[in-house]
Design a protein around this motif. Structure first.
Motif, PDB file in Angstrom:
ATOM      1  N   LEU A 112     -75.910  -9.706  42.598  1.00 42.17           N
ATOM      2  CA  LEU A 112     -77.262  -9.464  42.804  1.00 42.17           C
ATOM      3  C   LEU A 112     -77.060  -8.059  43.696  1.00 42.17           C
ATOM      4  O   LEU A 112     -76.004  -7.793  44.234  1.00 42.17           O
ATOM      5  N   ALA A 113     -77.796  -7.152  43.224  1.00 44.85           N
ATOM      6  CA  ALA A 113     -77.995  -5.743  44.837  1.00 44.85           C
ATOM      7  C   ALA A 113     -79.138  -5.600  44.437  1.00 44.85           C
ATOM      8  O   ALA A 113     -79.903  -5.790  44.298  1.00 44.85           O
ATOM      9  N   ASP A 114     -79.547  -5.017  45.491  1.00 44.96           N
ATOM     10  CA  ASP A 114     -80.818  -5.261  46.351  1.00 44.96           C
ATOM     11  C   ASP A 114     -80.974  -3.496  46.221  1.00 44.96           C
ATOM     12  O   ASP A 114     -82.556  -2.844  46.713  1.00 44.96           O
ATOM     13  N   SER A 115     -80.115  -2.036  45.887  1.00 46.49           N
ATOM     14  CA  SER A 115     -80.867  -1.179  45.847  1.00 46.49           C
ATOM     15  C   SER A 115     -79.770  -0.370  44.338  1.00 46.49           C
ATOM     16  O   SER A 115     -78.860  -0.816  43.857  1.00 46.49           O
ATOM     17  N   THR A 125     -82.836  -5.460  35.538  1.00 47.74           N
ATOM     18  CA  THR A 125     -83.257  -4.153  37.085  1.00 47.74           C
ATOM     19  C   THR A 125     -84.839  -4.335  37.098  1.00 47.74           C
ATOM     20  O   THR A 125     -85.174  -4.051  35.790  1.00 47.74           O
ATOM     21  N   ASP A 126     -85.571  -4.035  38.221  1.00 41.91           N
ATOM     22  CA  ASP A 126     -86.676  -3.871  37.922  1.00 41.91           C
ATOM     23  C   ASP A 126     -86.928  -2.988  38.576  1.00 41.91           C
ATOM     24  O   ASP A 126     -86.255  -1.905  38.693  1.00 41.91           O
ATOM     25  N   GLN A 127     -88.001  -2.237  37.760  1.00 38.44           N
ATOM     26  CA  GLN A 127     -88.129  -0.575  37.669  1.00 38.44           C
ATOM     27  C   GLN A 127     -88.624  -0.490  39.077  1.00 38.44           C
ATOM     28  O   GLN A 127     -88.291   1.122  38.685  1.00 38.44           O
ATOM     29  N   ARG A 128     -89.682  -0.373  39.652  1.00 42.48           N
ATOM     30  CA  ARG A 128     -90.586   0.244  41.044  1.00 42.48           C
ATOM     31  C   ARG A 128     -88.716  -0.027  41.850  1.00 42.48           C
ATOM     32  O   ARG A 128     -88.925  -1.180  42.802  1.00 42.48           O
ATOM     33  N   MET A 129     -88.139   0.995  42.188  1.00 43.91           N
ATOM     34  CA  MET A 129     -87.366   0.847  43.335  1.00 43.91           C
ATOM     35  C   MET A 129     -87.346   1.933  44.390  1.00 43.91           C
ATOM     36  O   MET A 129     -87.923   2.903  43.927  1.00 43.91           O
ATOM     37  N   HIS A 179     -92.690   3.896  49.039  1.00 50.71           N
ATOM     38  CA  HIS A 179     -91.030   4.299  48.482  1.00 50.71           C
ATOM     39  C   HIS A 179     -90.802   6.244  48.751  1.00 50.71           C
ATOM     40  O   HIS A 179     -89.601   6.805  48.441  1.00 50.71           O
ATOM     41  N   ARG A 180     -92.453   6.715  48.345  1.00 51.19           N
ATOM     42  CA  ARG A 180     -91.985   7.924  48.294  1.00 51.19           C
ATOM     43  C   ARG A 180     -93.092   9.002  49.164  1.00 51.19           C
ATOM     44  O   ARG A 180     -92.443   9.937  49.657  1.00 51.19           O
TER      45      ARG A 180
END
Lengths: 121, 864
Positions: free
Chosen positions: A31-34, A52-56, B736-737
């Motif tokens: 798992l990775a949160d970034s 991966t999630d798209q919105r980070m 985030h922006r």
């Protein structure tokens, strides 16, 4: 068959927990949160699948995959999103940065079947 | 005689003029005969006799003209002045000349003070030379009058006293009475009512003695003013009505107009706005007909005040500015001061404190200059309210106390009450509740007594709040009920509607009148033309005497008539055809209008859909995330439970016989089903479900706020809640922006339409978000703006709006986006919504640095 290593990237802790508990029986889940955390894991482990999630916060999922594709070209790469909002994803699928696009909420079976198909041979 | 022919030609008085000429002719002849007779008797030299006859005739003519014009309305002023000036060119006696100067001065009184000064000075000089004290006295009255209007009370008193002294010395009764009456007016304006009443009383006695109806009528009106100023409205009203009755009887339009005005004033104070407007409009109509600028300005001012108290600030400002312009034009200082003050009030209400202060200071300067104590008190009160809005409570208290002291000195009952109430409000906002209660209670009790509704309303409002704070709910309720009652009587729907209707009716009447005037003018021109034509024809006929020629002429005329008839008929046809075309065009226009209206509705609907579209993207993302982990977690829980149950099963199969073996297999089973992992993650999974469901509930709640877009019911709105909801729904667009900096002040609930306000915040925030290309900050600040308003500012660090476009952004269909991306209606709808809330929106922007929208909304919606 040896278990596959799967890396899941999402900034939302609840999604990370959910993913692990859903797939830990079938794969070795990392798992990775970034995106940066994800790069570290990629360097340390031998990963076959990246979801991966798209919105980070810092970069989008597609941007992250674009960055790592040259180095980890053999991986199976998927993008998850809550809303199919962009042409960027379509474009990314066209140029093979992304292999699959999956809508949230995910369907566990579909993800599993995609992976199974990809690693059938 | 030619002089007079010119003068009367074509005027409605021309019949009278003709008969006058006949009379003059007869007189001339008889006079001449008398002179010739006396010539024989007294054997005076012939040329002297002729001179005498000539002078007599001159005097006669002058007298006749003065007589003739005494009945003509002021509309004929210019006309009259012209003819008086012509008379002055002839050689009349010194005293008559003085009278003429004075008459001209009087006619200029309402419109041109320079001319008044010019002619009175001439009158005084000449009157002194020919020893004609009556003329001097009258001239001083006019001089006093212009000083009075300009607010030079000292000079004014001196002039009237001079007039009084001279009139007294020659026992010129009317002069004495008029001078007293005017002295009364000055003292009234100075707030010295006892002194004023004394003068009025003296004037009254003499007016009765010489049966001067006009003087008596003015007397009633003047005394009415004093009672009005002292807050004894019923008595004031009685006086005005008495005065009105007399003026109507003697048909003096100016007097009628003034009383309508004063009666309207009383009704305005009583909060009966529709009745007040009715009177003001009656007065205004007469004022416009008689070209009485002072009266017109006064009425515009009062109508402005009504709009102001109804919260129609832009209409009020329009009226007040109209009034101010006229008052400046005629140099009416007192009126200017009052108008500045009220314009200041409007700026204050709208939250433009800087402008308000500027106006108040202008006003106060004039008031101090003219020494009008009553109005100085009003000025202090305004400055106090401004200070209160600025939260400078000590300063406010100082001003209120000054106003109070001044009004107590002037014995202005209800106005003392008003000042007390404001002082109470100042103490209230300082939390000195005891002093606040005392002042408010006293103020309300007096204001109730004098029926000063707006004061009672204001006082009751704060007293109710006060009692609520100090824990006297019963009294709080009583005062709240009182407040609501007063508010209802001031702002009920019927009242408002009536005012609008009256205003419309008046405007329509005015249009009709000007049309009539235009037509009358045309008719007159036509008449003159016909007259000229007739003259020509007569000469022709006179030239052609012979019967044969006459016959030819007759035939010619007959043919002409036929031709004319034909022309007329064809003209008629043409008109018919034209009116057909006009009718068609009208129908077409009506159709187009209907089409336009329906497209407008469609467009507004489209804009709503567009903002909904913006929402859906955000909402889908925001909802799908929690739904994702909720559903996944539920699935995991189920699988985990199955695994755990397997282990539990294994434990249940544990018997004393198989312990070792079974325990070993349980360990293996635990390994197989990843038992520890399952146990460990249970808490996380449940937490995820909890958080997720909470988040979705939150979003749905927010959505519900947005579905109220069309709801047309006033609610109490917590502005921060609305902004937060909007921010939440837009999260996916800025997360985030963009950094959101909230700087929320302590806001009360405000009256508003929640769905519509959300639309405003949505529009402004989306604009702000879209203005920021990469990273940036949006600052949202809220706070109280004075006592009655809240302010919300949304400031971004985006690309800004070019200066030349800033004027256009609120216009419908203005958009900087590509065709199809935006409707261009967003900000125009925002403006509409803000205006519906009686608020205002302002934009400040610098290209490359960002944009700031400031919204000001009233805490309470009046008028609806």
């Amino acid at each position: 068959m040896e278990q596959l290593n799967i890396l899941f990237v999402d900034d939302e802790l609840h999604n990370l927990n959910a993913f692990k508990s859903a797939f830990r029986r079938d794969y070795i889940v990392h798992l990775a949160d970034s995106a940066s955390k994800a790069m570290e894991i990629l360097a340390a482990e031998s990963i076959q699948i990246i979801i991966t999630d798209q919105r980070m916060p810092d970069v989008t999922g597609v941007e992250f995959l674009k960055k790592i594709t040259p180095q980890y070209a053999h991986t199976l790469r998927m993008v998850l999103s809550g809303f199919s909002d962009s042409e960027t994803i379509t474009q990314a699928i066209k140029d093979k940065t992304v292999h699959h696009f999956i809508n949230k909420p995910w369907d566990k079976q579909i993800i599993k079947s995609i992976i199974a198909k990809a690693f059938a041979n | 005689m030619k002089l007079f022919r010119c003068h009367f030609f074509g005027s409605p008085y021309h019949l009278l003029g003709l008969s006058l000429q006949v009379v003059l002719l007869i007189l001339l002849l008889s006079n001449y005969t008398i002179a010739q007779n006396s010539d024989e008797k007294d054997s005076l030299p012939n040329d002297i006799t002729r001179l005498k006859v000539f002078t007599n005739i001159k005097n006669l003519i002058l007298c006749s003209i003065l007589l003739l014009f005494s009945g003509v309305t002021l509309a004929q002023n210019i006309h009259t002045i012209d003819s008086l000036k012509k008379v002055l060119k002839t050689s009349i006696s010194g005293t008559k000349r003085v009278d003429s100067y004075n008459s001209i001065a009087k006619l200029y009184r309402e419109s041109d003070s320079i001319q008044v000064a010019h002619y009175t000075n001439k009158a005084i000089q000449l009157a002194k030379r020919v020893k004609y004290p009556k003329g001097i006295s009258t001239a001083y009255v006019h001089l006093g009058w212009i000083s009075l209007i300009k607010g030079n009370y000292k000079t004014s008193i001196n002039s009237f006293q001079e007039a009084l002294k001279i009139a007294d010395s020659i026992q010129f009764k009317k002069g004495i009475a008029d001078a007293h009456a005017f002295l009364g007016v000055v003292f009234t304006k100075k707030g010295e009512y006892a002194q004023a009443l004394l003068h009025y009383e003296r004037a009254n006695i003499i007016h009765q003695e010489i049966n001067d109806k006009e003087g008596l009528a003015y007397g009633y009106n003047n005394r009415g003013d004093i009672y009005r100023r002292k807050g004894e409205y019923p008595i004031a009203l009685e006086h005005y009505q008495q005065s009105l009755k007399i003026f109507k009887k003697i048909k003096i339009q100016k007097g009628i107009a003034y009383n309508y005005f004063d009666i309207g004033h009383v009704f305005r104070i009583w909060g009966n706005h529709s009745k007040a407007i009715e009177y003001f409009q009656k007065s205004l109509t007469i004022g416009e007909r008689t070209k009485d600028k002072r009266g017109i300005a006064g009425n515009y001012f009062q109508i402005g005040l009504i709009h102001q108290s109804q919260g129609n600030y832009s209409k009020a400002l329009e009226m007040l500015k109209k009034s101010l312009r006229t008052r400046k034009e005629i140099g009416e200082k007192e009126g200017m001061a009052v108008t500045y003050n009220n314009i200041g009030d409007i700026h204050r209400m709208r939250g433009n404190f800087k402008k308000a202060l500027e106006m108040y200071q202008k006003s106060l300067k004039i008031k101090i200059q003219i020494g009008d104590k009553g109005r100085i008190a009003v000025g202090y009160l305004s400055l106090g309210q401004l200070a209160l809005s600025n939260k400078e409570i000590e300063v406010a208290k100082k001003y209120f106390t000054q106003a109070l002291t001044l009004r107590q000195k002037l014995a202005q009952k209800d106005l003392v009450a008003e000042a007390k109430i404001f002082l109470g409000i100042a103490y209230y906002s300082q939390k000195s509740y005891k002093k606040a209660e005392k002042n408010l209670t006293q103020g309300i009790s007096v204001a109730k007594h004098t029926n000063h509704i707006s004061s009672v309303r204001n006082g009751a409002k704060y007293l109710s709040k006060l009692y609520e704070i100090i824990g006297k709910p019963q009294k709080a309720l009583e005062n709240h009920v009182l407040y609501k009652q007063m508010e209802d009587s001031l702002f009920n729907r019927k009242n408002t509607r009536q005012i609008t209707q009256l205003q419309e009716r008046y405007d329509a009447q005015k249009r009709e009148d000007s049309l009539k005037q235009h037509n009358a003018h045309k008719l007159l021109q036509a008449q003159i033309k016909t007259q000229k034509a007739n003259k020509k024809t007569a000469i022709t006929i006179f030239g052609l005497i012979s019967l044969g020629v006459l016959f030819i002429v007759l035939v010619f005329f007959y043919r002409l008539k036929q031709l004319n008839n034909q022309r007329l008929q064809s003209a008629n046809k043409e008109i018919k055809a034209k009116s057909e075309i006009v009718k068609k065009q009208r129908d077409k226009l009506a159709q187009t209008l209907q089409k336009l209206q329906s497209s407008q509705t469609q467009l507004i609907q489209f804009e709503k859909m567009a903002s909904l579209g913006q929402l859906t993207a955000g909402i889908a993302h925001e909802i799908n995330n929690p739904v994702n982990f909720i559903s996944s977690n539920v699935d995991s829980l189920r699988v985990n439970l199955q695994d755990i149950l397997k282990v539990v099963d294994a434990y249940e199969q544990l018997t004393p016989d198989n312990t070792t073996q079974q325990l070993a297999s349980i360990v293996a089973l635990k390994q197989e089903v990843q038992y520890q992992d399952a146990l460990d993650e249970m808490a996380d999974l449940i937490q995820g479900i909890e958080d997720g469901s909470q988040r979705t509930t939150h979003i749905v709640k927010g959505l519900r706020l947005f579905t109220r877009l069309d709801e047309d019911v006033l609610k109490k709105v917590q502005i921060h809640e609305n902004i937060d909801t909007t921010l939440m729904l837009l999260q996916n667009q800025y997360k985030h922006r963009i950094k959101i900096e909230k700087n929320y002040g302590d806001l009360p609930l405000i009256d508003g339409y929640p769905g519509k306000l959300n639309q405003v915040f949505m529009n402004l925030l989306v604009n702000a978000i879209q203005a920021i290309d990469n990273a940036g900050t949006i600052k949202i600040s809220t706070g109280l703006e004075g006592y009655q308003q809240v302010q919300i500012t949304i400031q971004d660090t985006g690309k800004g709006i070019p200066f030349h476009l800033q004027q256009q952004i609120f216009e419908p269909f203005f958009t900087t986006k590509e065709i199809g991306e935006g409707t261009g209606l967003g900000l125009s709808i925002v403006l509409g919504i803000i205006e519906k809330h009686q608020g205002k929106i302002e934009v400040e922007s610098k290209q490359g640095q960002g944009t700031r929208f400031s919204i000001t909304l009233p805490i309470e919606q009046i008028n609806s």
